[in-house]
Design a protein around this motif. Structure first.
Motif, PDB file in Angstrom:
ATOM      1  N   ASN A  24      -2.094  -5.144  12.310  1.00 43.37           N
ATOM      2  CA  ASN A  24      -1.126  -4.050  12.446  1.00 43.37           C
ATOM      3  C   ASN A  24       0.269  -4.583  12.741  1.00 43.37           C
ATOM      4  N   PHE A  25       0.345  -5.720  13.406  1.00 41.73           N
ATOM      5  CA  PHE A  25       1.622  -6.396  13.681  1.00 41.73           C
ATOM      6  C   PHE A  25       2.619  -5.508  14.416  1.00 41.73           C
ATOM      7  N   ASP A  26       2.150  -4.620  15.281  1.00 41.98           N
ATOM      8  CA  ASP A  26       3.112  -3.794  16.024  1.00 41.98           C
ATOM      9  C   ASP A  26       3.805  -4.674  17.064  1.00 41.98           C
ATOM     10  N   GLY A  27       5.098  -4.842  16.902  1.00 39.22           N
ATOM     11  CA  GLY A  27       5.876  -5.688  17.784  1.00 39.22           C
ATOM     12  C   GLY A  27       6.136  -7.071  17.218  1.00 39.22           C
ATOM     13  N   VAL A  28       5.244  -7.553  16.340  1.00 38.21           N
ATOM     14  CA  VAL A  28       5.342  -8.928  15.808  1.00 38.21           C
ATOM     15  C   VAL A  28       5.573  -9.893  16.981  1.00 38.21           C
ATOM     16  N   HIS A  29       4.580  -9.957  17.875  1.00 40.06           N
ATOM     17  CA  HIS A  29       4.696 -10.754  19.096  1.00 40.06           C
ATOM     18  C   HIS A  29       4.214 -12.189  18.860  1.00 40.06           C
ATOM     19  N   LEU A  30       4.141 -12.979  19.924  1.00 42.23           N
ATOM     20  CA  LEU A  30       3.805 -14.394  19.797  1.00 42.23           C
ATOM     21  C   LEU A  30       2.381 -14.600  19.267  1.00 42.23           C
ATOM     22  N   GLY A  31       1.471 -13.685  19.570  1.00 43.90           N
ATOM     23  CA  GLY A  31       0.126 -13.765  19.006  1.00 43.90           C
ATOM     24  C   GLY A  31       0.136 -13.538  17.505  1.00 43.90           C
ATOM     25  N   HIS A  32       0.928 -12.567  17.066  1.00 48.50           N
ATOM     26  CA  HIS A  32       1.068 -12.322  15.625  1.00 48.50           C
ATOM     27  C   HIS A  32       1.701 -13.532  14.933  1.00 48.50           C
ATOM     28  N   ALA A  33       2.684 -14.140  15.590  1.00 49.79           N
ATOM     29  CA  ALA A  33       3.358 -15.307  15.005  1.00 49.79           C
ATOM     30  C   ALA A  33       2.357 -16.440  14.765  1.00 49.79           C
ATOM     31  N   ALA A  50       2.198 -10.570   4.533  1.00 52.58           N
ATOM     32  CA  ALA A  50       1.533  -9.889   5.641  1.00 52.58           C
ATOM     33  C   ALA A  50       1.030  -8.549   5.125  1.00 52.58           C
ATOM     34  N   LEU A  51      -0.191  -8.197   5.496  1.00 54.70           N
ATOM     35  CA  LEU A  51      -0.746  -6.891   5.135  1.00 54.70           C
ATOM     36  C   LEU A  51      -0.895  -6.082   6.414  1.00 54.70           C
ATOM     37  N   THR A  52      -0.281  -4.907   6.386  1.00 58.15           N
ATOM     38  CA  THR A  52      -0.293  -4.032   7.549  1.00 58.15           C
ATOM     39  C   THR A  52      -0.492  -2.595   7.090  1.00 58.15           C
ATOM     40  N   PHE A  53      -0.512  -1.668   8.039  1.00 60.29           N
ATOM     41  CA  PHE A  53      -0.823  -0.277   7.723  1.00 60.29           C
ATOM     42  C   PHE A  53       0.276   0.636   8.258  1.00 60.29           C
ATOM     43  N   GLU A  54       0.655   1.623   7.458  1.00 61.84           N
ATOM     44  CA  GLU A  54       1.658   2.618   7.851  1.00 61.84           C
ATOM     45  C   GLU A  54       1.146   4.012   7.507  1.00 61.84           C
ATOM     46  N   PRO A  55       1.044   4.924   8.472  1.00 62.42           N
ATOM     47  CA  PRO A  55       1.321   4.661   9.881  1.00 62.42           C
ATOM     48  C   PRO A  55       0.235   3.784  10.496  1.00 62.42           C
ATOM     49  N   HIS A  56       0.466   3.356  11.721  1.00 59.43           N
ATOM     50  CA  HIS A  56      -0.563   2.653  12.477  1.00 59.43           C
ATOM     51  C   HIS A  56      -1.807   3.543  12.505  1.00 59.43           C
ATOM     52  N   PHE A  68       3.938   5.599  20.410  1.00 53.77           N
ATOM     53  CA  PHE A  68       3.610   4.373  21.133  1.00 53.77           C
ATOM     54  C   PHE A  68       4.092   3.116  20.410  1.00 53.77           C
ATOM     55  N   ARG A  69       4.786   3.282  19.283  1.00 59.18           N
ATOM     56  CA  ARG A  69       5.109   2.131  18.450  1.00 59.18           C
ATOM     57  C   ARG A  69       6.163   1.237  19.100  1.00 59.18           C
ATOM     58  N   LEU A  70       5.942  -0.074  18.993  1.00 62.27           N
ATOM     59  CA  LEU A  70       6.950  -1.053  19.399  1.00 62.27           C
ATOM     60  C   LEU A  70       7.960  -1.275  18.286  1.00 62.27           C
ATOM     61  N   THR A  71       7.463  -1.301  17.040  1.00 61.41           N
ATOM     62  CA  THR A  71       8.343  -1.507  15.889  1.00 61.41           C
ATOM     63  C   THR A  71       7.960  -0.548  14.776  1.00 61.41           C
ATOM     64  N   LEU A  72       8.944   0.144  14.220  1.00 59.92           N
ATOM     65  CA  LEU A  72       8.730   0.931  13.009  1.00 59.92           C
ATOM     66  C   LEU A  72       8.891  -0.005  11.811  1.00 59.92           C
ATOM     67  N   LEU A  73       8.513   0.465  10.631  1.00 60.12           N
ATOM     68  CA  LEU A  73       8.374  -0.443   9.484  1.00 60.12           C
ATOM     69  C   LEU A  73       9.621  -1.286   9.193  1.00 60.12           C
ATOM     70  N   PRO A  74      10.849  -0.730   9.142  1.00 65.54           N
ATOM     71  CA  PRO A  74      11.993  -1.598   8.819  1.00 65.54           C
ATOM     72  C   PRO A  74      12.161  -2.751   9.817  1.00 65.54           C
ATOM     73  N   ALA A 120      -5.616 -14.868   6.925  1.00 67.71           N
ATOM     74  CA  ALA A 120      -5.633 -15.252   8.338  1.00 67.71           C
ATOM     75  C   ALA A 120      -5.596 -13.976   9.161  1.00 67.71           C
ATOM     76  N   CYS A 121      -6.322 -13.991  10.282  1.00 65.32           N
ATOM     77  CA  CYS A 121      -6.334 -12.815  11.145  1.00 65.32           C
ATOM     78  C   CYS A 121      -6.701 -13.247  12.551  1.00 65.32           C
ATOM     79  N   GLY A 122      -6.488 -12.358  13.508  1.00 64.77           N
ATOM     80  CA  GLY A 122      -6.915 -12.601  14.870  1.00 64.77           C
ATOM     81  C   GLY A 122      -8.421 -12.436  14.996  1.00 64.77           C
ATOM     82  N   ALA A 123      -8.984 -12.977  16.067  1.00 71.12           N
ATOM     83  CA  ALA A 123     -10.433 -12.942  16.250  1.00 71.12           C
ATOM     84  C   ALA A 123     -10.969 -11.531  16.431  1.00 71.12           C
ATOM     85  N   ASP A 124     -10.105 -10.594  16.833  1.00 74.18           N
ATOM     86  CA  ASP A 124     -10.558  -9.216  17.068  1.00 74.18           C
ATOM     87  C   ASP A 124     -10.229  -8.286  15.905  1.00 74.18           C
ATOM     88  N   PHE A 125      -9.803  -8.832  14.764  1.00 75.61           N
ATOM     89  CA  PHE A 125      -9.460  -7.988  13.618  1.00 75.61           C
ATOM     90  C   PHE A 125     -10.694  -7.233  13.135  1.00 75.61           C
TER      91      PHE A 125
END
Length: 309
Positions: A24-33, A50-56, A68-74, A120-125
């Motif tokens: 989902n990459f909401d925030g694009v934080h250090l874990g996403h990086a 990157a493949l993500t979903f809109e809306p979350h 609750f979003r940290l980052t909107l799509l743009p 590539a994905c996180g272990a909880d994807f």
């Protein structure tokens, strides 16, 4: 900005065959990086996507919840681009996609539509109907189709695994500095400046007002901020997140920002307000003179904090 593709049924040939980070990459934080770096490192000769979903998905399933979003799509796309992403697949998350079985998602979307060469994905994807596909299932499906897969462990600091949920909580508790440490940058709210009642100007503290929209509402109160202006400059300022209780209260929360040493018209233009430090909670004052004095004290404190950064 990266290319953004919303229709997975019509992906141009040039966008196919990438190494693709999933989430989902909401925030694009250090874990996403870390997931993005892993996708690139596995196949550095391929375009990074990157493949993500809109809306979350949470917005789809629980539309009555507060934003609750940290980052909107743009903003998300811009943050992904800063990590080297050249293509963003922003799949519309609707009832049809929500009902798609996990195996069909791998075959129809990842394999046929976007032609992913490596994932590539996180272990909880988790993905597919009722989150029926986990990383073990994904590994099995990828192997059957000759697609590489890297599963990335969470990035951990002294507070535990870095996550969007944890960053949201830090902002709601009034700790934008903690959120920034986990994001790798200050958290920013973007919005279009609207015409208010000009009271700030009358008090000697003109403000640029934006609404939070679908952004998370952080702790109400006063912040030291930096403001990304339309011309590319970044200016220091002081901002209030709240509903103006001294003035009778507003039905929606607004973000009112006084930009230091700035003269200009920002109406109907987009700005980004980056929360640096929480200064004090929202308060009710007995009158405009007391409010004016409080703003002056807040501005002096914001200048001190930002000068020391």
């Amino acid at each position: 900005m990266p290319e953004i593709h919303a229709d997975w049924h019509a992906v141009p040939e040039a966008a196919r065959g990438a190494t693709v980070a999933l989430g989902n990459f909401d925030g694009v934080h250090l874990g996403h990086a870390a997931v993005l770096r892993a996708a690139h490192a596995a196949r550095p000769e391929l375009t990074l996507a990157a493949l993500t979903f809109e809306p979350h998905p949470r917005e789809h399933f629980r539309p009555e919840d507060p934003p609750f979003r940290l980052t909107l799509l743009p903003a998300k796309a811009q943050a992904l681009a800063a990590q080297g992403v050249r293509t963003v697949f922003a799949l519309p998350f609707d009832a049809r996609l929500a009902a798609m079985p996990a195996e069909a998602f791998v075959e129809q979307v990842l394999h046929q539509a976007i032609g992913a060469r490596h994932l590539a994905c996180g272990a909880d994807f988790a993905f597919g109907h009722r989150r029926g596909g986990d990383v073990a299932f994904l590994a099995q499906q990828c192997e059957a189709r000759g697609i590489g897969l890297t599963v990335v462990p969470p990035v951990v600091d002294e507070g535990g695994p870095i996550s969007s949920t944890r960053i949201r909580r830090a902002l709601q508790d009034g700790y934008p500095d903690r959120a920034a440490a986990e994001l790798g940058r200050d958290w920013e709210v973007r919005g279009t400046v609207f015409h208010g009642d000009k009271l700030g100007r009358e008090l000697g503290w003109p403000t640029a007002n934006i609404l939070l929209g679908r952004h998370l509402e952080p702790a109400r109160g006063v912040y030291a901020v930096r403001v990304a202006l339309p011309d590319g400059r970044v200016a220091d300022g002081v901002a209030n997140v709240g509903r103006r209780p001294t003035l009778g209260g507003d039905p929606v929360t607004r973000l009112e920002t006084h930009i230091f040493d700035f003269a200009g018209d920002l109406y109907d233009q987009e700005i980004g307000v980056r929360l640096v430090r929480f200064l004090r909670p929202d308060a009710t004052f007995t009158g405009l003179e007391e409010l004016k004095a409080a703003i002056a004290a807040d501005a002096a404190e914001a200048r001190r904090v930002l000068g020391a950064e």
